[in-house]
Design a protein around this motif. Structure first.
Motif, PDB file in Angstrom:
ATOM      1  N   VAL A   1       0.679  -1.197  -0.030  1.00 59.38           N
ATOM      2  CA  VAL A   1      -0.102   0.080   0.204  1.00 59.38           C
ATOM      3  C   VAL A   1       0.935   1.037   0.095  1.00 59.38           C
ATOM      4  CG1 VAL A   1      -0.179  -0.190   2.542  1.00 59.38           C
ATOM      5  CG2 VAL A   1      -1.947   1.198   1.222  1.00 59.38           C
TER       6      VAL A   1
ATOM      7  N   THR B   1      -3.751   0.600  -3.365  1.00 60.71           N
ATOM      8  CA  THR B   1      -3.055  -0.907  -3.241  1.00 60.71           C
ATOM      9  C   THR B   1      -2.477  -0.895  -4.302  1.00 60.71           C
ATOM     10  OG1 THR B   1      -3.522  -3.008  -3.287  1.00 60.71           O
ATOM     11  CG2 THR B   1      -4.906  -1.928  -4.546  1.00 60.71           C
TER      12      THR B   1
ATOM     13  N   PHE C   1      -6.179  -5.226   2.641  1.00 60.48           N
ATOM     14  CA  PHE C   1      -6.552  -3.864   1.936  1.00 60.48           C
ATOM     15  C   PHE C   1      -8.247  -3.663   1.824  1.00 60.48           C
ATOM     16  CE2 PHE C   1      -7.315  -0.840  -1.200  1.00 60.48           C
ATOM     17  CZ  PHE C   1      -6.535   0.193  -0.968  1.00 60.48           C
TER      18      PHE C   1
END
Length: 179
Positions: free
Chosen positions: A70, A90, A130
């Motif tokens: 990330v 991401t 994520f």
């Protein structure tokens, strides 16, 4: 943009990378970067060559660093009137096996500066994924992830049994400002 310079080889995995792409408010940037480093270390990538760079361009630069799961971006919306927030995006690509799941709640979401470390470390340590953070962001006011814990700079935080403990105010340090 083809790569981050210098390389990220000396960065610890638990240190978030923040790319500054908007240079309209230096005072607001100082406030945001101070809040980030009050929680822990951060690696800042900034300089006029990053001005106006899009999320896709940042991701093109990040593709050379597969260890980054990330990345955080300080863009023009970061200094908005509704309060400072960064983009968490991401680095997963369509070639990744779990790409569709990773982006199931979007490939990016906004996050408050004090929650950047929670997102980054949660993903790096495989505590949360994520899409879990992205889904949490959509359920929060303004669709901005505010964190699940109390703000780390609060004077005290409440423990599970209802008691309070003093917060760690040791703060962080800036690891780097790249040209």
């Amino acid at each position: 943009m083809t790569s981050f310079y210098p390389t990220l080889e000396d960065r610890h995995d638990l240190v978030p990378v923040v790319v500054r792409t908007d240079y309209t408010d230096d005072s607001a940037w100082r406030d945001v970067s101070d809040e980030l480093t009050s929680v822990g270390d951060a690696l800042f990538i900034q300089g006029t060559q990053w001005s106006g760079v899009t999320v896709d361009e940042v991701l093109k630069a990040a593709v050379l660093y597969p260890a980054l799961a990330v990345i955080f971006i300080a863009d023009a919306q970061t200094w908005s009137a509704s309060g400072p927030s960064l983009i968490a995006v991401t680095t997963s690509t369509p070639d990744d096996e779990d790409y569709e799941h990773t982006i199931s709640n979007g490939r990016q979401f906004r996050v408050l500066p004090h929650a950047v470390h929670e997102v980054h470390c949660g993903i790096e340590m495989l505590v949360r994924r994520f899409p879990d953070f992205a889904q949490s962001a959509t359920a929060q006011p303004g669709q901005v992830f505010a964190g699940t814990a109390s703000h780390p700079n609060a004077s005290a935080s409440r423990l599970a049994d209802g008691s309070e403990r003093a917060a760690d105010r040791s703060g962080g340090r800036r690891l780097g400002h790249w040209p």
